[in-house]
Motif scaffolding. Structure first.
Motif, PDB file in Angstrom:
ATOM      1  N   LYS A 108       7.477  -8.097   2.638  1.00  0.00           N
ATOM      2  CA  LYS A 108       7.427  -8.336   1.370  1.00  0.00           C
ATOM      3  C   LYS A 108       5.846  -8.558   0.891  1.00  0.00           C
ATOM      4  O   LYS A 108       5.535  -8.717  -0.171  1.00  0.00           O
ATOM      5  CB  LYS A 108       7.866 -10.047   1.300  1.00  0.00           C
ATOM      6  CG  LYS A 108       9.491 -10.089   1.185  1.00  0.00           C
ATOM      7  CD  LYS A 108       9.721 -11.559   1.044  1.00  0.00           C
ATOM      8  CE  LYS A 108       9.274 -12.057  -0.239  1.00  0.00           C
ATOM      9  NZ  LYS A 108       9.893 -13.506  -0.695  1.00  0.00           N
ATOM     10  N   ARG A 109       5.066  -8.377   1.752  1.00  0.00           N
ATOM     11  CA  ARG A 109       3.553  -8.272   1.349  1.00  0.00           C
ATOM     12  C   ARG A 109       3.070  -6.874   0.758  1.00  0.00           C
ATOM     13  O   ARG A 109       3.689  -6.076   0.826  1.00  0.00           O
ATOM     14  CB  ARG A 109       2.803  -8.323   2.714  1.00  0.00           C
ATOM     15  CG  ARG A 109       2.721  -9.495   3.440  1.00  0.00           C
ATOM     16  CD  ARG A 109       2.177  -9.332   4.997  1.00  0.00           C
ATOM     17  NE  ARG A 109       0.665  -9.202   4.999  1.00  0.00           N
ATOM     18  CZ  ARG A 109      -0.295 -10.048   5.095  1.00  0.00           C
ATOM     19  NH1 ARG A 109       0.219 -11.166   5.078  1.00  0.00           N
ATOM     20  NH2 ARG A 109      -1.661  -9.627   5.171  1.00  0.00           N
ATOM     21  N   LYS A 110       2.113  -6.875   0.070  1.00  0.00           N
ATOM     22  CA  LYS A 110       1.600  -5.842  -0.969  1.00  0.00           C
ATOM     23  C   LYS A 110       1.407  -4.794  -0.067  1.00  0.00           C
ATOM     24  O   LYS A 110       1.042  -4.723   1.019  1.00  0.00           O
ATOM     25  CB  LYS A 110       0.668  -6.183  -1.807  1.00  0.00           C
ATOM     26  CG  LYS A 110       0.783  -7.344  -2.852  1.00  0.00           C
ATOM     27  CD  LYS A 110      -0.585  -7.756  -3.583  1.00  0.00           C
ATOM     28  CE  LYS A 110      -0.229  -8.781  -4.447  1.00  0.00           C
ATOM     29  NZ  LYS A 110      -1.382  -9.302  -5.212  1.00  0.00           N
ATOM     30  N   ASP A 111       1.587  -3.400  -0.753  1.00  0.00           N
ATOM     31  CA  ASP A 111       1.213  -2.199   0.018  1.00  0.00           C
ATOM     32  C   ASP A 111      -0.329  -2.302   0.288  1.00  0.00           C
ATOM     33  O   ASP A 111      -1.123  -2.655  -0.681  1.00  0.00           O
ATOM     34  CB  ASP A 111       1.432  -1.021  -0.691  1.00  0.00           C
ATOM     35  CG  ASP A 111       2.675  -0.803  -1.104  1.00  0.00           C
ATOM     36  OD1 ASP A 111       3.626  -1.182  -0.021  1.00  0.00           O
ATOM     37  OD2 ASP A 111       3.330  -0.147  -1.913  1.00  0.00           O
ATOM     38  N   GLY A 112      -0.787  -1.881   1.355  1.00  0.00           N
ATOM     39  CA  GLY A 112      -2.125  -1.985   1.916  1.00  0.00           C
ATOM     40  C   GLY A 112      -2.478  -3.357   2.625  1.00  0.00           C
ATOM     41  O   GLY A 112      -3.319  -3.352   3.484  1.00  0.00           O
TER      42      GLY A 112
END
Length: 202
Positions: free
Chosen positions: A112-116
């Motif tokens: 669920k974390r943002k890309d990057g």
């Protein structure tokens, strides 16, 4: 008595199924530790679910402790053997199922974390743990009717709760195709009213 948790947590579901199988009346209070302003930390310093609040306002937390308390509290439908090797084996199954849940939760939250920001390596590691654990469970069940021999127990509740969470949060991880023993067990579990009534959902 009240149980605090969410509809999605496999650890909460485990406690809810035990309550149903033991026919124990208990209020279910839906509250998530991920929602700002939640009051879970007022009951548990860990801020984790499930939390069981007893009639005298004393509190029990951690699903393993909760289900053991519930099973010891009433003599009907015993889910954990009282002592010896049989007890150890059922508790080992519980540890395996809980570990499967922990890996699945870790993979889902990292995804669920943002890309990057997310770690694909971490997700891969957790998913490998899941696949390895599911295969081990499938092998251990073999031709037995239940996880632990001929009797429905906490072992089945824990494993079934973990598989339900995989279906909810990691549907692309196909655990069914290569694990026919586990699939047979899961289909049987999903005929029980306690499992039907606690299918996880957002």
């Amino acid at each position: 008595m009240k149980l605090i948790g969410t509809y999605t947590s496999p650890f909460v579901r485990k406690a809810r199924i035990v309550l149903a199988e033991k026919k124990i009346d208990c209020e279910f209070v839906v509250e998530s530790p991920w929602v700002a302003g939640n009051k879970i930390a007022q009951y548990s310093p860990l801020g984790k679910i499930p939390v069981l609040v007893l009639d005298d306002e004393s509190v029990i937390y951690d699903s393993r402790v909760i289900v053991e308390h519930l099973d010891n509290g009433t003599p009907n439908n015993k889910l954990i053997p009282p002592s010896g090797r049989e007890r150890m084996l059922v508790k080992r199954w519980e540890a395996l199922g809980d570990g499967l849940c922990e890996a699945a939760v870790a993979s889902f939250l990292e995804g669920k974390r943002k890309d990057g920001e997310k770690s694909e390596g971490w997700i891969k590691r957790q998913n490998e743990r899941i696949v390895r654990t599911v295969a081990a469970i499938n092998a251990d069940i073999g031709e037995q009717p239940w996880c632990h021999g001929n009797a429905f127990s906490l072992a089945d509740i824990t494993i079934g709760s973990a598989l339900g969470y995989l279906d909810l949060r990691l549907p692309d991880l196909d655990w069914r195709t290569d694990n026919p023993n586990l699939l047979r067990l899961y289909e049987k579990l999903m005929q029980r009213q306690s499992f039907i009534d606690t299918v996880p959902h957002d």
